[in-house]
Design a protein around this motif. Sequence first.
Motif, mmCIF file in Angstrom:
data_model
loop_
_atom_site.group_PDB
_atom_site.id
_atom_site.type_symbol
_atom_site.label_atom_id
_atom_site.label_comp_id
_atom_site.label_asym_id
_atom_site.label_seq_id
_atom_site.Cartn_x
_atom_site.Cartn_y
_atom_site.Cartn_z
ATOM 1 N N ALA A 161 0.796 -1.356 0.037
ATOM 2 C CA ALA A 161 -0.005 0.214 0.063
ATOM 3 C C ALA A 161 0.818 1.137 0.048
ATOM 4 N N MET A 162 1.921 1.074 0.695
ATOM 5 C CA MET A 162 2.905 2.384 0.674
ATOM 6 C C MET A 162 3.674 2.605 -0.432
ATOM 7 N N ARG A 163 4.198 1.471 -1.065
ATOM 8 C CA ARG A 163 4.541 1.663 -2.258
ATOM 9 C C ARG A 163 3.888 2.080 -3.357
ATOM 10 N N HIS A 164 2.525 1.777 -3.477
ATOM 11 C CA HIS A 164 1.475 2.313 -4.200
ATOM 12 C C HIS A 164 1.259 4.095 -3.958
ATOM 13 N N ALA A 165 1.197 4.107 -2.813
ATOM 14 C CA ALA A 165 1.059 5.551 -2.743
ATOM 15 C C ALA A 165 2.113 6.514 -3.031
ATOM 16 N N ASN A 166 3.376 5.955 -2.591
ATOM 17 C CA ASN A 166 4.508 6.523 -3.177
ATOM 18 C C ASN A 166 4.601 6.642 -4.653
ATOM 19 N N LEU A 167 4.121 5.636 -5.273
ATOM 20 C CA LEU A 167 4.296 5.749 -6.695
ATOM 21 C C LEU A 167 3.278 6.632 -7.258
ATOM 22 N N LYS A 191 -7.770 5.083 2.075
ATOM 23 C CA LYS A 191 -9.005 4.052 1.583
ATOM 24 C C LYS A 191 -8.533 2.654 1.351
ATOM 25 N N ALA A 192 -7.386 2.666 0.697
ATOM 26 C CA ALA A 192 -6.705 1.186 0.396
ATOM 27 C C ALA A 192 -6.595 0.245 1.593
ATOM 28 N N VAL A 193 -6.092 0.930 2.601
ATOM 29 C CA VAL A 193 -5.834 0.187 3.881
ATOM 30 C C VAL A 193 -7.272 0.326 4.808
ATOM 31 N N HIS A 194 -8.345 0.549 4.402
ATOM 32 C CA HIS A 194 -9.671 0.728 4.849
ATOM 33 C C HIS A 194 -9.385 1.428 6.270
ATOM 34 N N LEU A 195 -8.905 2.650 6.261
ATOM 35 C CA LEU A 195 -8.921 3.390 7.655
ATOM 36 C C LEU A 195 -10.307 4.081 7.704
ATOM 37 N N GLN A 196 -11.018 3.879 8.618
ATOM 38 C CA GLN A 196 -12.469 4.633 8.619
ATOM 39 C C GLN A 196 -12.250 5.982 9.166
ATOM 40 N N PRO A 197 -12.682 6.919 8.408
ATOM 41 C CA PRO A 197 -12.761 8.123 9.033
ATOM 42 C C PRO A 197 -13.376 8.215 10.043
ATOM 43 N N ARG A 198 -13.052 8.995 11.252
ATOM 44 C CA ARG A 198 -13.586 9.199 12.621
ATOM 45 C C ARG A 198 -14.970 9.777 12.613
#
Lengths: 273, 531
Positions: free
Chosen positions: B498-504, B524-531
């Motif tokens: 996920a980090m690689r993709h974001a960096n890319l 979004k990719a790592v499914h962090l829910q907005p609080r």
Amino acid sequence: MTTLPMADSSVSAPRIEIDAVSKSFDGGRSFAVSNVSFDVKQGSLVALVGGSGSGKTTLLKTINRLVEPDAGEIRIDGAPVGEAEPPMLRRSIGYVFQGIGLFPHMRVAENIAVTLRLLGWQTNDIEARVTEMLEMVDLPRDYARRFPHMLSGGQRQRVGVARAIAARPRIVLMDEPFGALDPVTRDNLGSSYRALHEKLGMTTLMVTHDIQEAALMADRIVVMKDGHILANETPHTLMRGSDDADVAALMEVPRRQAERLSALMTESRPVDA
Amino acid sequence: MPDGDMAGLLSDGQLDALSGAWNLLPTYLTPHIVLCATALTLGLVISLPLAALITDRPWLRRLVLAFASLIQTIPGLALLALFYPLLLALSALAASFLGFSIPALGFLPTLLALTLYAILPILRNGVVGLNGIDSAVVEAAEGVGMTPWQILMRVRAPLATPVIMAGVRTATVWTIGAATLSTPVGQTSLGNYIFTGLQTENWVSVAFGCVAAAGLALVADLFLGLVETGASERNRKRVVVGIAGLALGTLAGLAPLFSARAVTYTIGAKSFSEQYILADLIGDRLRADGVGVTRKDGLGSSIAFRALAHNDIDAYVDYSGTLWRNVMGRTDTPSREVMLREIAGWMKAKYGVTVLGALGFENAYVLAMKGERARTLNITSIADLARVAPELTIGDDLEFLGRPEWTSLKSVYGLSFKRRRSFNPTMMYHAIETGEADVISAYSSDGRIAALDLIALADPKHAIPSYDALILIAPRRAADKRLKRALAPLIGAIPIEAMRHANLMVDRDIDKASPEEAARALAKAVHLQPR
Ligand SMILES: Nc1ncnc2c1ncn2[C@@H]1O[C@H](COP(=O)(O)OP(=O)(O)OP(=O)(O)O)[C@@H](O)[C@H]1O
Ligand SMILES: [Mg+2]
């Protein structure tokens, strides 16, 4: 810095000395005013007459330093105006512009009060003075709230006169102040100005094209042509004739008119009957 | 359209996109308004006195107006881009003198460019307005005894106001429009709708952004129009309504800022994409929690930790290996778990700094090969590589082969290559694609590893320490439950892919995203829910 005291009938009116003043706008090729000298005596009202372009406005402006002369000097009660701070000098001298020169963005009241504000008058005094001035130039009181573009030419001219004398200056310079007025208003305003002039002990230099007005209002008439002075006499002397052909022709005008008018009045009677 | 029954004009997907866009409005509108209001205020403050100053000096007037027209001919985006190298140079200068660098991206360059844009019409109209006043009126002002300053303030300025206001209106509409171009230089604005929309082919978002910017411009112009006509008709009521409308509108747009004023956290970032993305990710979570966030970007590697220890910043992400070697001065290479434990204890004891936890990925030095070639040669680790290395060429980024990590690799695995070549980072990736290098040095979280189908070779003997990304928290926030609660979900949540993709997303040459967008995509990719 010289600040001239405001008019006060107990103080004698100032004297203006115009001493060998010259002004050229084209670097000396021609002169709008050429070596002009004359005095405006304490408390006198002098009319400046002459053809178009003869240098009357230019000369008037050298007195309050809107125009700086190339040579010569002007003194008020002996003090050269060249040594005064122009804004201070101008606040102490009433000036009526030939083109009226009202501020289009200010109401009539604000226009009349503009010098009073600059002099730091209190609001109450300003209001009272504005009302007084409107009365003096024969304008309805509620005109105070109008803007200049809502006035007729003659009304504007009267506001211009009111603005010039509002601060009770001891010297007033007027450049064709009554030109756009109807004969009745013109006569009235002329007389009331003359009365004010006496009462407050002012010294006035007034440019006019109307010889009759000059003759009736002024203590002396100065005649200019091409930047020179042709004559500087009392109306009485001038009306009796002059050696100078131009002056004579100029003074002929009111006399001839008077003659024609009286002829008209006598001749027309039978027609009416 | 395969899915979504057409309900009215918009499909379900489009309705979703619309409500998504609507929800983002405060996020994009507020910075847009802040930016435009600041630029216009600065523009006014600069151009009005300048106009008054040059209006009576014909030479200067011509010069300044020519310069202003020149700026106008530069397209907005180019102007913004021009500020980038300028600020980079300034940044470098500031960094060497002050220790902090000025951000070359984001608010500052945008503000400068927009201010320059706003100056032009105001300045031009100011000069035209002040010059266009009837000379008889000016003479009358002199005649009644006004000083030059009084003439300017009481006569010339009021008479020029309608013309000046026309210039202000032009400047406002331009600025609001041009501010949408600030997104590519890293400043959030209504342009985010447009640029992300273009990238993701979300046409609803693009349209929404255009309409929002146009609407904002129209409303601002409406109120300015009231001021203008009020000024020229001397109708005080109109002027007051216009100014009040502008002020209220600006305040309303700024409301989110004030509500977030109570607590403000400063997030630090070192000067590479991953750091910006992570700082944005942290910032977004805090903002979602209703607190204000400011940023200190582009911090030098050693400066970042010092800034945190001194409470200049409240949180940032650093890497275990870096802390281990550079801050703690350790040279041994224990296992990952031991290292993390020791770092946490040491940080707390020595500086009061809290290690909140590891994000879940490493950004370490790795050796990478083309996946296909590694499979052919049957290589999965550096130990395997050592067998065939004498036949191969290694390429580095001008730095790696001079670092202690390389010395350590060489001695632990007995590595020796046929040839060593150095490239600049972009060329290095190019080289491995064309086969000019067989192995390259890389950062393990670099997005290009996945994009170019490279594999990172394992380091079974732990020759290189681990470089776990850790969230560090400043001493003064050690007991801050809110901060910890907001950031806790990030711990262990970000896998390397996920980090690689974001960096890319940020590093690639085409279709670049801003760190902010990459941060949102990552969340979004790592499914962090907005609080
Ligand atoms: N600012 C100026 N620049 C150049 N020439 C000027 C300027 N002001 C006046 N003049 C010239 O000086 C001469 C005198 O002008 P002035 O305005 O004093 O005449 P005047 O007697 O007041 O005329 P009028 O009765 O028509 O008002 C004229 O030839 C005029 O063109
Ligand atoms: Mg004249």
